[in-house]
Enzyme design. Sequence first.
Site, mmCIF file in Angstrom:
data_model
loop_
_atom_site.group_PDB
_atom_site.id
_atom_site.type_symbol
_atom_site.label_atom_id
_atom_site.label_comp_id
_atom_site.label_asym_id
_atom_site.label_seq_id
_atom_site.Cartn_x
_atom_site.Cartn_y
_atom_site.Cartn_z
ATOM 1 N N GLU A 104 0.786 -1.275 -0.212
ATOM 2 C CA GLU A 104 -0.067 0.109 0.077
ATOM 3 C C GLU A 104 0.850 1.488 0.028
ATOM 4 O O GLU A 104 2.008 1.207 0.586
ATOM 5 C CB GLU A 104 -0.949 -0.004 1.354
ATOM 6 C CG GLU A 104 -1.941 -1.078 1.241
ATOM 7 C CD GLU A 104 -2.876 -1.266 2.135
ATOM 8 O OE1 GLU A 104 -4.257 -1.038 1.824
ATOM 9 O OE2 GLU A 104 -2.785 -0.798 3.400
ATOM 10 N N CYS A 150 3.223 8.562 1.333
ATOM 11 C CA CYS A 150 3.927 7.593 2.132
ATOM 12 C C CYS A 150 4.295 6.141 1.358
ATOM 13 O O CYS A 150 3.243 5.769 1.201
ATOM 14 C CB CYS A 150 2.908 7.317 3.527
ATOM 15 S SG CYS A 150 3.388 6.167 4.615
ATOM 16 N N CYS A 184 6.723 -7.025 6.565
ATOM 17 C CA CYS A 184 7.898 -6.272 7.370
ATOM 18 C C CYS A 184 8.636 -7.406 7.873
ATOM 19 O O CYS A 184 8.318 -8.373 8.671
ATOM 20 C CB CYS A 184 7.404 -5.322 8.397
ATOM 21 S SG CYS A 184 8.758 -4.650 9.269
ATOM 22 N N CYS A 187 1.954 -2.568 15.752
ATOM 23 C CA CYS A 187 1.665 -2.327 14.162
ATOM 24 C C CYS A 187 0.914 -3.226 13.472
ATOM 25 O O CYS A 187 1.458 -4.277 13.645
ATOM 26 C CB CYS A 187 3.180 -1.827 13.932
ATOM 27 S SG CYS A 187 3.337 -1.721 11.980
HETATM 28 N N1 SAH Z 1 9.271 0.618 9.850
HETATM 29 C C1 SAH Z 1 9.786 2.033 9.685
HETATM 30 C C2 SAH Z 1 8.879 2.570 8.962
HETATM 31 C C3 SAH Z 1 7.050 2.758 9.248
HETATM 32 S S1 SAH Z 1 7.064 4.331 9.803
HETATM 33 C C4 SAH Z 1 9.538 2.256 11.400
HETATM 34 O O1 SAH Z 1 8.853 1.682 12.034
HETATM 35 O O2 SAH Z 1 9.921 3.499 11.513
HETATM 36 C C5 SAH Z 1 5.189 4.019 10.479
HETATM 37 C C6 SAH Z 1 5.248 4.831 11.896
HETATM 38 O O3 SAH Z 1 4.003 4.550 12.564
HETATM 39 C C7 SAH Z 1 6.507 4.148 12.659
HETATM 40 O O4 SAH Z 1 6.844 5.129 13.664
HETATM 41 C C8 SAH Z 1 5.440 3.392 13.673
HETATM 42 O O5 SAH Z 1 6.202 2.804 14.671
HETATM 43 C C9 SAH Z 1 4.139 4.032 13.692
HETATM 44 N N2 SAH Z 1 3.074 2.921 14.000
HETATM 45 C C10 SAH Z 1 2.975 1.756 13.882
HETATM 46 N N3 SAH Z 1 1.936 1.092 14.122
HETATM 47 C C11 SAH Z 1 1.284 2.229 14.653
HETATM 48 C C12 SAH Z 1 -0.259 2.437 15.109
HETATM 49 N N4 SAH Z 1 -0.957 1.294 15.351
HETATM 50 N N5 SAH Z 1 -0.550 3.604 15.470
HETATM 51 C C13 SAH Z 1 0.325 4.764 15.457
HETATM 52 N N6 SAH Z 1 1.447 4.630 15.103
HETATM 53 C C14 SAH Z 1 1.835 3.376 14.595
HETATM 54 FE FE1 SF4 Z 2 7.818 -3.024 10.675
HETATM 55 FE FE2 SF4 Z 2 5.576 -1.557 11.753
HETATM 56 FE FE3 SF4 Z 2 7.860 -2.006 13.245
HETATM 57 FE FE4 SF4 Z 2 7.881 -0.428 11.244
HETATM 58 S S1 SF4 Z 2 6.555 -0.160 13.139
HETATM 59 S S2 SF4 Z 2 9.324 -1.771 11.715
HETATM 60 S S3 SF4 Z 2 6.609 -1.240 9.897
HETATM 61 S S4 SF4 Z 2 6.428 -3.725 12.465
#
Ligand code: SAH
Ligand code: SF4
Length: 378
Positions: A111, A124, A131, A138
């Site tokens: 996505e 984005c 992942c 997440c």
């Molecule tokens: N994998 C990378 C890039 C993803 S960025 C990373 O983790 O940084 C997506 C952002 O949203 C990250 O900061 C992640 O930690 C945050 N995120 C993931 N699940 C979320 C949720 N359910 N609610 C709010 N933020 C979330």
């Molecule tokens: Fe992967 Fe979600 Fe963790 Fe980012 S926040 S590293 S997308 S599992």
Amino acid sequence: MPVLTPEPLQIVEPFRGRNDTRRNLVGLSRDALKATLAEAGLEPFRARQVWQWIYWHGVTDFGLMTNIAKKTQGRLAELFVIERPQIVTEQRSVDGTRKWLLRFPDGNEAETVNIPEEDRGSVCISSQVGCTLTCSFCHTGTQPLVRNLTPDEIVGQFMVARDSYGEWPTPTETTRMLSNIVMMGMGEPLYNFDNVATALKIVMDEQGIALSRRRITLSTSGVVPMIPKVGEVLDVNLAVSLHAVNDEVRDTLVPINRKWPIKELLKACAAYPGARNSRRITFEYAMLKGVNDSDADARELVRILTPIHAKVNLIPFNPWPGAPYECSSNNRIHRFAEIVNDGGLSAPVRTPRGRDISAACGQLKSESVRAKGQRVRL
Ligand code: SAH
Ligand code: SF4
């Protein structure tokens, strides 16, 4: 006026057939494009022209490359294609956020989201199908890694967004709707660094998509050994998914913390180029009720981040089916933000965008699964 459709629009067109072995020119670095066209007998200046047609004008048809002779156009079309990922569905949130489910030639899907604001839009982009990691809050983390995306699939996501907004040829920096890229979609970009770097260099090229490095943010969960490389090779803005102020809690939220704990992560951040000057590293902090949102957590956040040139992005937790967390209350989030602000760090609360179409942070996911027995190369 676009129709607001939280319901997905089905717009799949078939990829070219399996027997069509023509090579996609999207995603090749400038040097690789030059070499590929040279093999087909084209001079180096043709690579420059083709580059501009692909990335500045956004064309997908060699026949539109008017400064290239018809015969050469024909030769190019025999050997190559200019191909984007296929759009499976496009969804539009009531708040204007658009989400695309994209399919790649092998059938896997990921996505991409655009979050429009008044004077800008942040696309984005995903770096992986699924992942490598399994952060417990997440949604993407519940989809095991299927595979890394290739450079054409990463750049192609931005090109699809530009197609959707009709934003070709490349507009000036001040007039474009799609002005920023955040590597915050599905996947951990630093576990797919080479492909991400090739893609972002293409995106930054001034004779093409021409997005400056100041308008690109790469977010990592904390792959510490790769952080210096991001600075060296790309020098884009860095965001770090921190989400907790001590290792005990962070180990449960962001399991990669067991490998590279907070202290090591912050050391790598402090050494990131530009972190000492005007450019601050963004620390993302999802607000999880009763888990990481106390006054003491806020004060500790200030203490550990003060030595670094940091800003904090407070993200109200975005729910997803079966998620084991709840979002902190509004009052809690604002009290937390107040403490962090009073401590001298900027801590805006991110307004959730696109929740009605599951396009908000951490909500992305696709149905793709790894084929039985398929090994994943990391
Ligand atoms: N994998 C990378 C890039 C993803 S960025 C990373 O983790 O940084 C997506 C952002 O949203 C990250 O900061 C992640 O930690 C945050 N995120 C993931 N699940 C979320 C949720 N359910 N609610 C709010 N933020 C979330
Ligand atoms: Fe992967 Fe979600 Fe963790 Fe980012 S926040 S590293 S997308 S599992």
